[in-house]
Design an enzyme around this catalytic site. Structure first.
Site, PDB file in Angstrom:
ATOM      1  N   LYS B 171      57.859  88.543  73.874  1.00 34.21           N
ATOM      2  CA  LYS B 171      57.978  89.455  75.017  1.00 34.21           C
ATOM      3  C   LYS B 171      59.383  90.029  75.072  1.00 34.21           C
ATOM      4  O   LYS B 171      60.369  89.311  74.803  1.00 34.21           O
ATOM      5  CB  LYS B 171      57.703  88.698  76.318  1.00 34.21           C
ATOM      6  CG  LYS B 171      56.291  88.135  76.428  1.00 34.21           C
ATOM      7  CD  LYS B 171      55.258  89.222  76.631  1.00 34.21           C
ATOM      8  CE  LYS B 171      53.873  88.615  76.852  1.00 34.21           C
ATOM      9  NZ  LYS B 171      52.814  89.643  76.883  1.00 34.21           N
ATOM     10  N   ASP B 200      56.474  92.933  72.825  1.00 37.09           N
ATOM     11  CA  ASP B 200      55.596  93.433  73.897  1.00 37.09           C
ATOM     12  C   ASP B 200      56.403  93.582  75.179  1.00 37.09           C
ATOM     13  O   ASP B 200      56.929  92.612  75.710  1.00 37.09           O
ATOM     14  CB  ASP B 200      54.466  92.412  74.100  1.00 37.09           C
ATOM     15  CG  ASP B 200      53.457  92.838  75.160  1.00 37.09           C
ATOM     16  OD1 ASP B 200      53.644  93.899  75.771  1.00 37.09           O
ATOM     17  OD2 ASP B 200      52.476  92.094  75.353  1.00 37.09           O
ATOM     18  N   GLU B 226      54.837  97.061  71.820  1.00 41.68           N
ATOM     19  CA  GLU B 226      53.602  97.083  72.614  1.00 41.68           C
ATOM     20  C   GLU B 226      53.870  97.459  74.066  1.00 41.68           C
ATOM     21  O   GLU B 226      54.833  96.983  74.667  1.00 41.68           O
ATOM     22  CB  GLU B 226      52.965  95.688  72.535  1.00 41.68           C
ATOM     23  CG  GLU B 226      51.609  95.603  73.192  1.00 41.68           C
ATOM     24  CD  GLU B 226      50.880  94.320  72.804  1.00 41.68           C
ATOM     25  OE1 GLU B 226      51.067  93.837  71.664  1.00 41.68           O
ATOM     26  OE2 GLU B 226      50.127  93.804  73.642  1.00 41.68           O
ATOM     27  N   GLU B 252      45.375  97.096  76.170  1.00 40.86           N
ATOM     28  CA  GLU B 252      44.801  96.013  76.977  1.00 40.86           C
ATOM     29  C   GLU B 252      44.497  96.465  78.406  1.00 40.86           C
ATOM     30  O   GLU B 252      43.673  95.862  79.075  1.00 40.86           O
ATOM     31  CB  GLU B 252      45.742  94.801  77.001  1.00 40.86           C
ATOM     32  CG  GLU B 252      47.005  95.012  77.801  1.00 40.86           C
ATOM     33  CD  GLU B 252      47.940  93.796  77.759  1.00 40.86           C
ATOM     34  OE1 GLU B 252      48.648  93.670  76.758  1.00 40.86           O
ATOM     35  OE2 GLU B 252      47.960  93.013  78.704  1.00 40.86           O
ATOM     36  N   ASP B 275      40.546  95.340  74.307  1.00 47.27           N
ATOM     37  CA  ASP B 275      40.164  93.974  74.662  1.00 47.27           C
ATOM     38  C   ASP B 275      38.711  94.063  75.101  1.00 47.27           C
ATOM     39  O   ASP B 275      38.395  94.661  76.129  1.00 47.27           O
ATOM     40  CB  ASP B 275      41.066  93.476  75.795  1.00 47.27           C
ATOM     41  CG  ASP B 275      40.740  92.039  76.228  1.00 47.27           C
ATOM     42  OD1 ASP B 275      39.610  91.574  75.967  1.00 47.27           O
ATOM     43  OD2 ASP B 275      41.618  91.412  76.838  1.00 47.27           O
ATOM     44  N   HIS B 302      43.195  92.001  71.825  1.00 46.56           N
ATOM     45  CA  HIS B 302      43.973  91.379  72.904  1.00 46.56           C
ATOM     46  C   HIS B 302      43.142  90.264  73.516  1.00 46.56           C
ATOM     47  O   HIS B 302      42.033  90.510  73.996  1.00 46.56           O
ATOM     48  CB  HIS B 302      44.306  92.428  73.974  1.00 46.56           C
ATOM     49  CG  HIS B 302      45.005  91.852  75.173  1.00 46.56           C
ATOM     50  ND1 HIS B 302      44.333  91.494  76.324  1.00 46.56           N
ATOM     51  CD2 HIS B 302      46.307  91.554  75.386  1.00 46.56           C
ATOM     52  CE1 HIS B 302      45.203  91.011  77.193  1.00 46.56           C
ATOM     53  NE2 HIS B 302      46.397  91.040  76.664  1.00 46.56           N
TER      54      HIS B 302
END
Lengths: 365, 365
Positions: B171, B200, B226, B252, B275, B302
């Site tokens: 992250k 992400d 992301e 997602e 997802d 995802h």
């Protein structure tokens, strides 16, 4: 400054209301009921704001669940004046399974209640609080009349004209295009060249069909062609508008500011048509109106006219108010009055709608 | 031909499951629970398909309400093989308050159950039924680790490497960009030049911030960046990708095929990341994968890796499988096994996931 108002309680109620007569359009088939979800926000001084939303095809239980299980906790104990902050917290609370859908309706009901509360506490009608441009708003009416015989369509339009309306919307999207053209032609003949006629296809067509239909209808001077195709298709709307030669109205199926931004920036709409009950409330509706103004576009409305009259009265770029409320006026103490085709935003504090909750009880889910 | 299978019953259950350890990212703050909604579809022969979806930040009650109050009625008595027809009927049943949001999750749970049922009845694992391209799918793992100290980030990554992973996601989106850069640099040093590193940002940035961050991170060879900003902003994603110089992954938070179409056509994504549990199920996921293929793009996934391994194994343009399941494996008889960084789609009929419903009971809402 008056003391801030703290939210003490949020009450949500879910009703499924039978329609006086079943309705049908090109997309939703026959509708016999609609879901009606109310939100009442009470503050620590005992003042109350009322909001509501509605849906066809179900979803009422989900909207109610969002308010009770996801959103009420965001509100309780918060400062009721800070609607923008609360709106953002609600949106982000349910963002992962949100960004539209049922939660946009749930947020809308609460947002309307918060604006009603704020306006009541300020001692102002909502239209004055929000902008106060012009309380007289031109209104149009129409039936959900795709499947009625042409004689009945003309009869009912004649009735609208006798009640003072000079702007009428009809449904189109029949299996054969020539039927639509004949019905529009008959309506134009009844209305004469001066009155306003809109037509609503309820997403019935592919893009090529919509272009063909728009061209065939052009000579009858439609004020707008509404929802010619799927709401997601920005490029399709732009093409229909450019090649079909009629201005497009759309927006009742948009549930966020971003959807309006995409369609407006993409050149797919001339009459953005946000519905505060389905796009996240007064907060989002006003942003869409201002976005439209910035793009040199008018704004119109969809449904819940007792609420929308305030918003259209607030802004300088208002087009017509749609008068269409699924018969909710039977549960209202003072439903909106239309005179000579104009609705007048009331001077009562808040939005001024008081619902007959005792009368609604029979429809409780 | 085998006889058609008629849907006899749809059962939905709603659980709120405590996370083994609380998680945090740049957008959702601290998460201690997630909602888990299951759908079981039984046919007239007694065969059963299992589907499930999940949400953070609530919405579980609304998703459950959509299944029970809006969608089950569409399914009961219908031909279970005709998933496309049933999908369309579910989508249009709740279209007015749908087109995304909670109903996309509700439809997803049912759609997964229908595909599981169909594959079981066909005696095939889902990945073979859907395409059967390659059962060995490269997998990546990562933590929801934005707020953990850098030493802990590296320790936990070292653990992933020892388990055989060679692709890791971290992250980013800390308050100070230099922190992100230092953490990414340390991760790249640990991984060496050969292994794969993704980052992400969970929608944390404005577009200008994302461009600046992408440029600052470029030298560390991120495989993708992301969710740099809000999922609605197609033009913003295109600008970040063009000016930032890193490939973008996103999806997602998309809940329809149309959202993927807009982002792909708008040039805002290099790794579409549907997802199935949040975009409407297997039916939509496969369309997104094929849409990506048509645009010369890969597809990734995802969450819910026990399901996604089948879909990525089915299609020729598969990128990595995300291994991330909120600890759901503790309720599964045979959770997915990853060896040397590859997941292997199982050969059991259907998706092959059997849930321990007795064990879930303690979390029932």
């Amino acid at each position: 400054m008056r003391a801030p108002s703290t939210i003490a309680a949020v009450q949500a109620d879910h009703y499924r209301i039978e329609l006086p007569v079943p309705l049908s359009d090109a997309t939703h088939g026959e509708m016999t009921h609609f879901d009606f979800v109310t939100a009442r926000v009470r503050d620590s001084d005992g003042a109350e704001g009322l909001g509501y939303t509605y849906a066809v095809g179900g979803a009422g239980a989900a909207i109610h669940a969002h308010i009770v299980h996801d959103l009420a906790q965001v509100l309780e104990g918060a400062d009721a004046d800070r609607i923008e902050a609360l709106w953002q917290r609600m949106w982000w609370q349910v963002h992962f399974a949100g960004r539209g859908g049922a939660v946009a309706f749930a947020i809308a009901a609460i947002d309307v209640a918060l604006w009603d509360l704020k306006a009541k506490r300020a001692g102002l009608p909502l239209w004055r609080l929000l902008g106060g441009n012009d309380p007289a708003v031109p209104a149009y009416v129409g039936g959900i009349d795709l499947d009625v015989p042409i004689e009945q369509l003309l009869d009912s339009t004649q009735g609208h004209l006798e009640r003072g309306f000079w702007a009428i919307k009809m449904k189109i999207g029949r299996p054969v295009l020539a039927d639509d053209v004949a019905r529009v032609a008959a309506m134009r003949e009844l209305l004469g060249p001066e009155r306003t006629l809109m037509a609503d296809a309820n997403m019935r067509w592919r893009v090529d069909e919509a272009v063909r239909a728009a061209r065939a209808l052009q000579e009858h001077e439609l004020y707008w062609l509404e929802e010619p195709t799927l709401p997601e298709d920005v490029a399709g709307h732009a093409r229909i508008q450019r090649e079909g030669g009629l201005p497009i109205a759309t927006g009742e199926n948009f549930h966020s500011l971003a959807e309006f931004q995409a369609m407006i920036a993409g050149g797919g709409v001339s009459f953005p048509e946000p519905d505060l009950a389905t796009c996240g409330g007064v907060t989002v509706w006003m942003k869409v109106a201002h976005l439209a103004e910035a793009h040199n576009l008018p704004v119109t409305s969809h449904g819940v006219h007792d609420l929308h009259v305030h918003l259209l009265a607030a802004v300088p770029n208002r087009s017509f108010l749609e008068v269409h409320g699924f018969g909710l006026e039977r549960f209202m103490a003072e439903p909106l009055r239309i005179e000579a085709g104009y609705a007048h935003a009331p001077e009562r504090p808040g939005h001024g709608v008081a619902l007959d909750f005792a009368g609604l009880e029979v429809f409780r889910v």
